[in-house]
Design a protein around this motif. Structure first.
Motif, short mmCIF file in Angstrom:
data_model
loop_
_atom_site.label_atom_id
_atom_site.label_comp_id
_atom_site.label_asym_id
_atom_site.label_seq_id
_atom_site.Cartn_x
_atom_site.Cartn_y
_atom_site.Cartn_z
N MET A 1 0.89 -1.16 -0.13
CA MET A 1 0.06 -0.16 0.08
C MET A 1 0.91 1.33 -0.11
SD MET A 1 -2.70 1.38 2.75
CE MET A 1 -3.77 -0.31 3.16
N GLU A 2 0.80 1.99 -0.99
CA GLU A 2 1.60 3.33 -0.91
C GLU A 2 0.49 4.53 -0.73
OE1 GLU A 2 3.29 5.35 -4.88
OE2 GLU A 2 4.77 4.01 -4.16
N VAL A 3 0.73 5.44 0.06
CA VAL A 3 0.08 6.38 0.50
C VAL A 3 0.73 7.62 0.16
CG1 VAL A 3 -1.20 7.54 2.47
CG2 VAL A 3 -0.97 4.91 2.38
N THR A 4 0.31 8.64 -0.51
CA THR A 4 0.61 9.78 -0.74
C THR A 4 -0.46 10.96 -0.14
OG1 THR A 4 1.51 9.08 -2.67
CG2 THR A 4 1.30 11.51 -2.42
N LEU A 5 0.11 11.91 0.63
CA LEU A 5 -0.53 13.01 1.13
C LEU A 5 -0.65 14.09 0.10
CD1 LEU A 5 0.88 13.05 4.70
CD2 LEU A 5 -0.87 11.47 3.87
N LEU A 6 -1.86 14.23 -0.48
CA LEU A 6 -1.91 14.95 -1.47
C LEU A 6 -1.90 16.64 -1.04
CD1 LEU A 6 -4.31 13.52 -3.95
CD2 LEU A 6 -1.68 13.55 -4.25
N GLY A 7 -3.14 16.58 0.07
CA GLY A 7 -3.28 17.73 0.65
C GLY A 7 -3.33 17.73 2.13
N THR A 8 -2.57 18.41 3.00
CA THR A 8 -2.73 18.45 4.77
C THR A 8 -3.11 19.65 5.28
OG1 THR A 8 -0.45 19.10 4.36
CG2 THR A 8 -0.80 16.63 4.17
N GLY A 9 -3.59 20.49 4.51
CA GLY A 9 -4.00 21.99 5.11
C GLY A 9 -5.52 21.84 5.43
N ASP A 10 -5.93 22.91 6.14
CA ASP A 10 -7.35 23.13 6.50
C ASP A 10 -8.12 23.73 5.26
OD1 ASP A 10 -6.35 25.84 6.56
OD2 ASP A 10 -7.35 26.02 8.56
N THR A 11 -9.01 24.56 5.50
CA THR A 11 -9.85 25.04 4.28
C THR A 11 -9.24 26.11 3.60
OG1 THR A 11 -12.34 25.85 4.20
CG2 THR A 11 -11.15 26.71 5.92
N THR A 12 -8.40 26.93 4.25
CA THR A 12 -7.51 28.06 3.59
C THR A 12 -6.42 27.58 3.00
OG1 THR A 12 -6.52 28.98 5.48
CG2 THR A 12 -8.80 29.83 5.08
N GLY A 13 -6.00 26.35 3.56
CA GLY A 13 -4.56 25.89 2.96
C GLY A 13 -3.27 26.98 3.59
N THR A 14 -2.23 26.27 3.43
CA THR A 14 -0.95 27.18 3.78
C THR A 14 0.14 26.95 2.78
OG1 THR A 14 -0.96 26.52 6.10
CG2 THR A 14 1.10 27.32 5.45
N PRO A 15 0.63 28.25 2.15
CA PRO A 15 0.10 29.74 2.65
C PRO A 15 -1.24 30.03 2.38
CG PRO A 15 1.84 29.63 0.75
CD PRO A 15 1.68 27.97 1.10
N THR A 16 -1.75 30.76 3.04
CA THR A 16 -2.89 31.38 2.95
C THR A 16 -3.13 32.65 2.22
OG1 THR A 16 -3.83 30.36 5.16
CG2 THR A 16 -5.04 32.18 4.18
N ARG A 54 -5.58 21.89 0.17
CA ARG A 54 -6.81 21.54 0.99
C ARG A 54 -6.90 19.78 0.94
NH1 ARG A 54 -9.74 25.98 -0.62
NH2 ARG A 54 -8.77 25.87 -2.55
N PHE A 55 -7.49 19.18 1.92
CA PHE A 55 -7.21 17.80 2.31
C PHE A 55 -7.66 16.69 1.20
CE2 PHE A 55 -8.56 13.65 4.17
CZ PHE A 55 -7.23 13.53 4.94
N SER A 56 -6.70 15.80 1.10
CA SER A 56 -6.75 14.72 0.27
C SER A 56 -5.87 13.69 0.38
CB SER A 56 -7.02 15.13 -1.41
OG SER A 56 -7.40 14.18 -2.17
N VAL A 57 -6.11 12.43 0.10
CA VAL A 57 -5.12 11.34 0.26
C VAL A 57 -5.26 10.39 -1.10
CG1 VAL A 57 -4.26 9.28 1.79
CG2 VAL A 57 -4.91 11.51 2.67
N HIS A 58 -4.12 10.03 -1.49
CA HIS A 58 -3.98 9.04 -2.62
C HIS A 58 -3.31 7.58 -2.04
CE1 HIS A 58 -2.57 7.11 -6.31
NE2 HIS A 58 -3.40 7.93 -6.96
N VAL A 59 -4.07 6.65 -2.42
CA VAL A 59 -3.54 5.46 -1.93
C VAL A 59 -3.55 4.36 -3.26
CG1 VAL A 59 -3.98 3.43 -0.06
CG2 VAL A 59 -4.93 5.54 0.40
N ARG A 60 -2.39 3.79 -3.47
CA ARG A 60 -2.13 2.96 -4.39
C ARG A 60 -1.91 1.35 -4.01
NH1 ARG A 60 2.73 1.53 -6.89
NH2 ARG A 60 2.56 0.46 -8.94
N ASN A 61 -2.78 0.74 -4.61
CA ASN A 61 -2.52 -0.76 -4.41
C ASN A 61 -1.35 -1.26 -5.21
OD1 ASN A 61 -2.73 -3.82 -4.45
ND2 ASN A 61 -5.05 -3.53 -3.73
N GLU A 62 -0.24 -1.61 -4.75
CA GLU A 62 0.84 -1.95 -5.64
C GLU A 62 0.64 -3.25 -6.16
OE1 GLU A 62 3.13 -1.26 -1.95
OE2 GLU A 62 4.83 0.02 -3.55
#
Length: 291
Positions: A1-16, A54-62
């Motif tokens: 399982m390969e997990v990539t953190l696409l978006g780790t911020g809140d509703t405004t993101g950083t930098p805002t 803004r938040f999102s996660v990508h998961v790949r089944n190797e």
């Protein structure tokens, strides 16, 4: 399982947008120490500096080369181009706040069929389930095939066993997720947007993950900036900011209590001490894990 953190911020993101605070300025123009720190984490710092979109996660089944998108960020296009990813094979939506949902509009003309999974139980605040709300909001996109699933009932998608677990994000219904590989036993858990007051049954389901992604929006000492203050105090420290999100301290404690192999705190705001704003376990976009 390969997990990539696409978006780790809140509703405004950083930098805002329009913000010149120290955290946003350091994100726009990272110093050499921060660049080195992020490279050590396997994160490429591009011309735009450090990002928490803004938040999102990508998961790949190797094993099967299938991919799963967890929440569809409004920054979908930027994230997928940045990470050089193809359109995912399926998606799961945790709740109907725009920063977790509105990226679905990007699927127009990119795919002919996208199964989108969401919870089936009716939300008292809206009178509809998350699945029904997604279907209604994107009724003009016939490529989106919304499939309702019951909480705590595992379903198979992209070769993974996925389970939606109720959490606490008033006034809307919201769900954390468990993603398990039935062949390797690898386990990814996500708290979803939530206060610290997660039901015990959901805590049990999320526990023991190889990687746990926990909502933690800002430090406990910032709770005085919220009209509702803090909540869920432990040893005098608020584990919840207002009523919807954990504090950083709450997220750390949550990870300890759930015995996570690796913890990353996500859905972060820019209201952080600049000296530690990008330190582990605070997540940044582009981090990748192989479970």
């Amino acid at each position: 399982m390969e997990v990539t953190l696409l978006g780790t911020g809140d509703t405004t993101g950083t930098p805002t947008v329009g913000c010149t605070c120290e955290v946003c300025e350091r994100a726009r123009d990272p110093d050499d120490a921060l660049r080195t720190q992020l490279r050590d984490r396997g994160v490429a710092v591009g011309d735009r500096g450090v990002e928490r979109t803004r938040f999102s996660v990508h998961v790949r089944n190797e094993r099967t080369d299938e991919t799963l998108l967890i929440d569809a960020s409004p920054d979908f296009r930027t994230q997928f181009l940045r990470e050089d990813l193809d359109v995912p094979d399926a998606a799961v939506i945790s709740h109907v706040h725009f920063d977790h949902l509105d990226g679905l509009g990007n699927l127009y003309r990119l795919t002919r069929d996208m199964p989108v999974y969401a919870a089936s139980e009716v939300d008292p605040a809206t009178g509809r389930s998350v699945a029904e709300s997604v279907r209604q909001r994107y009724d003009y996109l016939d490529v989106i095939d919304v499939r309702a699933r019951d909480p705590f009932a595992s379903f198979r998608v992209a070769g993974f066993d996925v389970t939606l677990v109720p959490v606490d994000h008033p006034p809307l219904s919201c769900y954390g997720l468990v993603v398990e590989d039935p062949e390797t036993g690898a386990k990814l858990s996500l708290s979803g947007d939530t206060s610290y007051d997660v039901p015990e049954e959901s805590r049990d389901a999320l526990a023991g993950a190889d990687l746990l992604l926990v909502d933690g929006i800002l430090p406990a000492d910032r709770c005085d900036t919220h009209p509702a203050g803090g909540a869920d105090y432990v040893d005098g420290v608020p584990m919840t900011y207002g009523s919807k999100h954990m504090t950083i301290e709450g997220a750390r404690r949550f990870g300890e209590e759930l015995d996570a192999g690796e913890l990353r705190i996500v859905h972060l705001s820019h209201y952080l001490p600049v000296e530690t704003a990008f330190d582990r376990p605070l997540a940044v976009d582009g981090e990748t894990f192989v479970l």
